[in-house]
Scaffold this motif. Structure first.
Motif: not given
Length: 347
Positions: A231-238
């Motif tokens: 949602v915040a446009g960040k990838r790879g958080v998981f």
């Protein structure tokens, strides 16, 4: 029972092989013939790893179709163009040549140096393979056959080992039917974005392995963080939340050769220890003295077309430098069968 079914298959191996190698079987839409043939050969070598009823069902269905549907067709002959199948291994290549579509040399974006990556083609490994003996044979063959001008004798080099073969030989790779996905694994896997570079946790089998490795609460927490990150446009958080080991879990891909096309695997255990043991083996191997003198260590590498991760190492080079040398994924991830590389720093 299963023992009787397996025993009969073993006794009838040649006629069963002929059925699975026939044109009619290859033309059916219900099974991938090259994979079935590869699985049957693996069954013949390791009967207890497989459910023999799978082969009996395929065999009986094929024979019934021939009798009931193909009655007027010509007798089935050997299958043709087997090597054209997506799961067929790539043709053999010399170890000092690059994989098709790849380059031997790369200028690293990390340190600006030029690295030469020799992709070493191998045979299949399984959980019964002695990794150290297997790698020793490969590295000795590499230096025995290496052209004189392929690498400077005083250039430092390191040995890169795919994490996949380490995991396989540790018994941490499973056929997909050996994994029983839970309801949670089935639900969570639907939330994962799949990429052409690999299925990751987008398959219930790999998600189940992730749950077993990290625990369901941690996976759920990471999934929630990943959703918020999107949602915040960040990838790879998981993966940042769940940890590096889960990142290295991978599943079946249709473009890979057997058994990767029907397997799910955990990351290797103790990759730093494995790297150190491989380095000790290389220093004791039958390779030229100059190669031992310029040897700089081993890295256990997880690499694909979208990312690299040095899971374990015993070399002084930083993980960032080691990973940057694989920026273009020179070993590939399909039919190449090149899980090893001799990586030379050329300047």
């Amino acid at each position: 029972d299963d023992d009787a079914a397996a025993g009969l298959l073993l006794a009838l191996r040649e006629p069963v092989r002929e059925v699975f190698a026939s044109d009619s079987f290859a033309a059916r839409p219900y099974a991938d013939a090259p994979t079935v043939r590869a699985l049957f050969e693996d069954f013949l070598a390791h009967p207890r790893r497989h459910d023999p009823e799978r082969f009996w069902r395929l065999l009986n269905l094929e024979l019934w179709l021939r009798d009931a549907v193909d009655a007027d067709a010509a007798p089935a002959g050997p299958a043709t163009a087997v090597d054209e199948a997506p799961t067929a291994p790539a043709p053999a290549k010399p170890d000092h040549e690059p994989n098709p579509g790849k380059e031997l040399d790369l200028v690293s974006a990390e340190d600006g140096r030029r690295y030469r990556r020799f992709p070493v083609q191998t045979g299949l490994v399984d959980r019964d393979t002695d990794l150290q003996a297997y790698l020793r044979g490969e590295i000795e063959d590499f230096f025995r056959d290496l052209p004189a001008d392929a690498m400077p004798q005083d250039a430092p080099w390191h040995f890169s080992v795919s994490e996949k073969i380490v995991a396989i030989t540790q018994g941490r790779s499973y056929y997909t039917w050996e994994v029983r996905p839970s309801v949670a694994a089935r639900v969570l896997s639907r939330l994962v974005t799949r990429t052409p570079a690999g299925i990751g946790l987008g398959d219930p089998t790999t998600m189940q392995l992730a749950i077993q490795e990290a625990g369901l609460p941690r996976i759920v927490l990471s999934a929630a963080a990943g959703a918020a990150g999107k949602v915040a446009g960040k990838r790879g958080v998981f993966y940042n939340v769940v940890g590096g080991n889960v990142r290295a879990i991978d599943g079946p891909t249709t473009y890979s050769t057997f058994p990767a096309n029907v397997s799910a695997k955990l990351p290797p255990a103790e990759p730093d220890r494995v790297a150190a043991e491989v380095s000790a083996m290389i220093r004791a191997a039958d390779i030229p003295a100059w190669a031992k003198a310029s040897f700089a260590g081993t890295v256990v590498m997880d690499a694909n077309d979208i990312g690299r991760n040095a899971l374990g190492k015993d070399t002084a080079a930083s993980a960032a430098v080691l990973e940057a040398a694989f920026a273009d994924n020179p070993l590939g991830q399909g039919r190449e069968r090149t899980p090893l590389a001799v990586v030379v720093r050329m300047d």
